[in-house]
Design an enzyme around this catalytic site. Structure first.
Site, PDB file in Angstrom:
ATOM      1  CG  ASP A   1      -0.994  -9.666  -7.107  1.00 47.21           C
ATOM      2  OD1 ASP A   1      -1.925 -10.237  -7.702  1.00 47.21           O
ATOM      3  OD2 ASP A   1       0.038  -9.300  -7.680  1.00 47.21           O
TER       4      ASP A   1
ATOM      5  CG  ASP B   1       0.644  -3.743  -3.685  1.00 50.73           C
ATOM      6  OD1 ASP B   1       0.008  -4.761  -3.334  1.00 50.73           O
ATOM      7  OD2 ASP B   1       0.992  -3.528  -4.860  1.00 50.73           O
TER       8      ASP B   1
END
Ligand code: GLY
Length: 371
Positions: A155, A93
């Site tokens: 994601d 991320d």
């Protein structure tokens, strides 16, 4: 009469001026009793959502010019340096944390410190690429016995833009090449025939062979976790924007058409399109993220009216039934859900607020492009 996006934007700006003044130094994830928590302590600084409040502040600075937003966004950016130096805290991320903070600051001010942080984050993300299977490894192991070496998640499509950005900044195609190899793997292995999306896919990390998929944060294997559908919709649209490769646009359209066909009459999005009718848990983050994806996609096709309509339907529903505009309350969206099988559902989550603002900013010409 249709929803008045301009008056919503003004309400948000007024509210957030009050929120930022009483939230100095915080990096919030959620709000309890209408007060933001703070994830900026050492033990929480690596949390994956820690870029979103900074991103909100930059969007608000961009639209209002108020210095307090800039000042607090810079505080958050500096605090995140601790995460950048923490090997275990650095999962995939990197995009979610440094695009809305350092790269946003760099887009506004062209300052070398922010550029340096963005490039380091991109290097770390590129270092997670597994060339045996052409995927970016999502997480490091959590110490609970699960081996995540070969795991990739949908994601990650939203993290790829920091690689596209790094290639552009450095005039070096390596980062973009990795992003595209991962996007191609995701298109092949995550997107089902009907346009719905798997959350987690496990590959053999040594051979790259597809082993199996997992239900992840959705209802279960084979289901359609709505936030994952939204990450895929927006993520493939962004890969198209950065590469102009038709295959990414085709994938985004396939996902978008499937999602648009499943938006409920009331415009509120469940946690999983395939969850049982009761309990009817909602996830407003999925609505806000998907709205951003639909609005961006609408500009990439010759007739984007149906995508604009899908975005407006969800955003009107959020405005009408799920937004807290009270300046004395810290949160905006009230019914967000991290994962279907969690004990807690329908509470404020910061990335819901971030994407709601981004969507309203897109509709009112206020947006700072982050991704
Ligand atoms: N990227 C993790 C989530 O969407 O919850």
């Amino acid at each position: 009469m249709g929803t008045n996006w301009e008056s919503i934007a003004k309400k948000i700006e007024e509210k957030e001026k009050a929120v930022v003044l009483r939230s100095r130094g915080k990096i919030p994830y959620t709000a309890k009793n209408h007060v933001f928590d703070d994830r900026s302590a050492r033990k929480d600084i690596c949390w994956w959502t820690n870029g979103f409040y900074g991103g909100m502040l930059w969007q608000l600075y961009h639209s209002t010019g108020e210095e307090i937003f800039e000042k607090e966004a810079r505080v958050i950016e500096e605090k995140l340096d601790t995460a950048l130096l923490d090997y275990n805290g650095m999962d995939h991320d990197a995009g979610f944390r440094w695009l809305p903070t350092s790269v946003a600051a760099y887009r506004l001010f062209k300052n070398p410190e922010s550029k340096n942080r963005g490039l380091l984050a991109a290097e770390i993300l590129a270092g997670r690429f597994n060339p045996n299977g052409n995927f970016i490894r999502a997480w490091n192991d959590w110490g609970d016995g699960r081996d995540t070496t070969g795991w990739a998640i949908i994601d990650c499509m939203m993290n790829l833009p920091i690689l596209y950005w790094a290639s552009d900044e450095l005039n070096d195609p390596r980062f973009k090449a990795i992003a595209m190899l991962h996007a191609d793997t995701a298109a092949k292995n995550f997107i089902r025939e009907d346009g719905s999306i798997r959350h987690i896919v496990g590959f053999d990390p040594a051979t790259g062979e597809y082993l199996r998929d997992y239900g992840g944060q959705g209802y279960g294997e084979g289901s359609s976790w709505t936030r994952g559908q939204a990450w895929g919709l927006y993520g493939f649209t962004l890969s198209y924007l950065h590469t102009r490769e038709q295959r990414y646009l085709d994938t985004a359209i396939k996902i978008a058409d499937r999602f648009a066909g499943r938006i409920p009459e009331d415009g509120l999005i469940p946690v999983d399109f395939d969850q049982p009718a009761e309990p009817a848990y909602k996830d407003s983050t999925a609505a806000a993220i998907a709205a951003c994806g639909f609005l961006t996609l609408a500009d990439c096709v010759s007739d984007g009216r149906k995508y604009l309509g899908a975005a407006e339907k969800m955003l009107s529903a959020l405005d009408d039934k799920d937004c807290d505009y009270d300046p004395s309350h810290d949160e905006l969206l009230t019914r967000c859900t991290a994962a279907y099988h969690d004990a807690e559902h329908e509470f404020p989550i910061i990335y819901g607020d971030y994407y709601y603002i981004e969507a309203i900013w897109k509709l009112t010409g206020r947006e700072l492009f982050i991704w």
